[in-house]
Design a protein around this motif. Structure first.
Motif, PDB file in Angstrom:
ATOM      1  N   MET A 139     -16.609  76.781  39.038  1.00 43.93           N
ATOM      2  CA  MET A 139     -15.369  75.402  39.515  1.00 43.93           C
ATOM      3  C   MET A 139     -17.169  74.712  39.765  1.00 43.93           C
ATOM      4  N   ILE A 140     -16.725  73.321  38.979  1.00 45.07           N
ATOM      5  CA  ILE A 140     -17.777  72.233  39.088  1.00 45.07           C
ATOM      6  C   ILE A 140     -16.982  70.732  39.088  1.00 45.07           C
ATOM      7  N   GLY A 141     -17.083  69.808  39.294  1.00 47.78           N
ATOM      8  CA  GLY A 141     -16.641  67.961  40.241  1.00 47.78           C
ATOM      9  C   GLY A 141     -16.501  67.389  38.247  1.00 47.78           C
ATOM     10  N   GLY A 150     -13.768  71.934  33.700  1.00 50.64           N
ATOM     11  CA  GLY A 150     -14.663  72.212  34.751  1.00 50.64           C
ATOM     12  C   GLY A 150     -14.368  73.118  36.209  1.00 50.64           C
ATOM     13  N   ALA A 151     -13.754  74.350  35.748  1.00 46.72           N
ATOM     14  CA  ALA A 151     -13.450  75.608  36.280  1.00 46.72           C
ATOM     15  C   ALA A 151     -12.620  76.924  35.329  1.00 46.72           C
ATOM     16  N   ASN A 152     -13.475  78.039  35.618  1.00 44.07           N
ATOM     17  CA  ASN A 152     -12.769  78.938  34.829  1.00 44.07           C
ATOM     18  C   ASN A 152     -13.074  80.462  35.758  1.00 44.07           C
ATOM     19  N   PHE A 153     -12.438  81.323  35.676  1.00 41.08           N
ATOM     20  CA  PHE A 153     -11.991  82.672  36.393  1.00 41.08           C
ATOM     21  C   PHE A 153     -12.402  83.240  35.884  1.00 41.08           C
ATOM     22  N   PRO A 154     -13.257  84.011  35.039  1.00 41.60           N
ATOM     23  CA  PRO A 154     -12.381  85.218  34.076  1.00 41.60           C
ATOM     24  C   PRO A 154     -13.084  86.864  35.330  1.00 41.60           C
ATOM     25  N   GLU A 162     -19.582  74.635  42.623  1.00 45.61           N
ATOM     26  CA  GLU A 162     -20.220  73.307  42.938  1.00 45.61           C
ATOM     27  C   GLU A 162     -18.788  73.693  44.441  1.00 45.61           C
ATOM     28  N   GLY A 163     -20.181  72.877  45.858  1.00 44.84           N
ATOM     29  CA  GLY A 163     -20.242  73.023  47.221  1.00 44.84           C
ATOM     30  C   GLY A 163     -20.099  71.909  47.659  1.00 44.84           C
TER      31      GLY A 163
END
Length: 459
Positions: A139-141, A150-154, A162-163
């Motif tokens: 997960m990236i801004g 910007g985001a992917n959750f396999p 990105e915190g």
């Protein structure tokens, strides 16, 4: 929360919200959502996954059978769906809470934080894992060019996040990164920012100390050992620490830096690496990503190959077009340190032409007079620095408000100009630039479409 079946997302079209919503749908949950603005590409992406969308915020959008309402960071009290959620005593959660419960718990989470370089460093790190076949979630801004979204959750062992130190939701004022269960926390640097939620630097340092407090004993914090604010937060940290930087006191030293026009080479602890990005700050970003990647089990050869094939991020020194020998460059920089670094990097890439810098003070911090003097100093690196009127100035009290005309007047050598509107800027700049010049537009927003307007006028 794991036994809940139907999640309704309020503010679903944000990059992170939409990506998590799709990941939840793919896990078998019922997902619906609403947003003030429903438009492609996110709307097409969501509907293509079978998610029912509603445009506009209304109490009746919340399905009667919804088990949990996911309320986005951009939603505040007064939003009709947020108010209906409270009135009906429904279960409501933040996006980071959903991520923690469904995608982060039990995984190896690499959280990249800091005032500057979060997007670049997390993008590099995610690509290092992906190019080495580790299939990470992320997960990236921004939009990393290699990753496409910007985001992917396999279903993966690894996540790169990105915190952000920004707050979580209107009902949870802790920093978002405190929810991310970090095994490895990267802290690139710490400066004052986010003046709308922090009063001073010590408050920001406190939230970073809290981040290190949740890194486990078998994890590690990787920090910029050349940044005194980073050194301040590790004094009583309960987790192992690795300091990375140019100075002698670092655990891992960056040495032998060589800058070419479109490339930066360096050694980290004696091992040679190279990345197709300019500037010292990108050397530091790459070095932090390499250290974190090594902690994730990547080999030196895997990381060297990953750095070589990394294509960068949209809106980071990105050439948007060239007309009549004039290049228009887009960059996201909006903090004085980032502005100075971006100007240096753009000069490294384009050393011969006259550099025009058009800076839009758009963030909650740069619209305040906190950086009145610093902005003038950092813009002095341009041959011509242009700053417009503030957008929505009424949102900042007059006594706290930045004065763009004073910033322009204070730029060294009389190179600053205050030009009120986008159309006026386009008219002036397009009439004065010459072949070989570079126009760098620095903004964390759309800036009225100025990039294309400049290209169109030049054509």
């Amino acid at each position: 929360m794991s036994e809940k079946k139907h999640f309704h997302f309020v503010g679903i079209c944000g990059t992170a919200m939409g990506s998590v919503a799709v990941a939840m749908k793919r896990k078998g949950f019922v997902v619906t959502g609403s947003d003030a603005n429903v438009y492609p590409p996110m709307s097409d992406f969501l509907r293509g996954e079978g998610i029912e969308l509603t445009e506009g915020y209304r109490a009746e959008n919340i399905p009667a059978g919804a088990d949990a309402i996911v309320i986005g960071n951009a939603i505040s009290r007064g939003n009709e769906e947020a108010e209906a959620t409270l009135d009906r005593r429904l279960l409501y959660v933040s996006l980071p809470e959903v991520m923690k419960e469904h995608f982060l718990r039990g995984r190896r989470n690499f959280v990249v934080s800091g005032t500057h370089g979060k997007t670049t460093t997390s993008s590099i790190l995610a690509w290092l894992f992906l190019s080495a076949g580790r299939n990470p979630g992320w997960m990236i801004g921004g939009i990393p060019k290699n990753l496409g979204r910007g985001a992917n959750f396999p279903d993966s062992e690894f996540n790169v996040l990105e915190g952000d130190e920004y707050d979580t939701a209107f009902f949870d004022k802790r920093s978002k990164f405190l929810h991310y269960l970090p095994e490895v926390a990267v802290v690139n640097n710490i400066e004052f920012d986010h003046a709308d939620i922090y009063d001073h630097l010590d408050e920001i340092k406190l939230t970073f100390k809290r981040l290190l407090n949740v890194v486990p004993r078998n994890g590690r914090a990787v920090i910029n050992g050349d940044d005194q604010n980073c050194l301040d937060i590790i004094a009583k940290a309960p987790c192992p620490i690795t300091r990375v930087g140019l100075g002698e006191a670092n655990d891992l030293k960056i040495t032998d830096i060589i800058y070419d026009k479109d490339r930066s080479s360096f050694k980290l602890d004696g091992v040679a690496y190279s990345i197709r990005m300019p500037g010292e700050f990108n050397v530091r970003n790459a070095a932090m990503a390499v250290v974190a990647g090594g902690l994730g089990g990547l080999t030196e050869d895997e990381m060297r190959e990953g750095l070589e094939s990394f294509d960068g991020i949209a809106r980071r020194q990105e050439v948007r077009g060239e007309v009549r020998g004039v290049k228009v460059v887009d960059d996201f920089a909006h903090h004085p340190t980032a502005i100075r670094q971006s100007i240096e990097a753009i000069r490294q890439q384009h050393p011969d032409g006259k550099l025009w810098v058009i800076f839009e003070p758009r963030s909650n911090t740069t619209k305040r007079k906190i950086f009145q003097a610093e902005l003038a100093d950092c813009l002095a690196g341009a041959d011509v620095a242009i700053i417009p009127d503030l957008s929505e100035p009424e949102k900042i009290p007059l006594e706290d408000r930045l004065d763009p005309a004073l910033v322009a007047a204070a730029v060294e050598g009389g190179r600053g100009r205050h030009i009120a509107t986008v159309d006026e800027i386009v008219s002036v700049v397009s009439s004065e630039v010459a072949s070989g010049d570079i126009i760098a537009v620095l903004s964390n927003g759309g800036f009225g479409g100025i990039h294309q307007k400049l290209l169109d006028r030049l054509a």
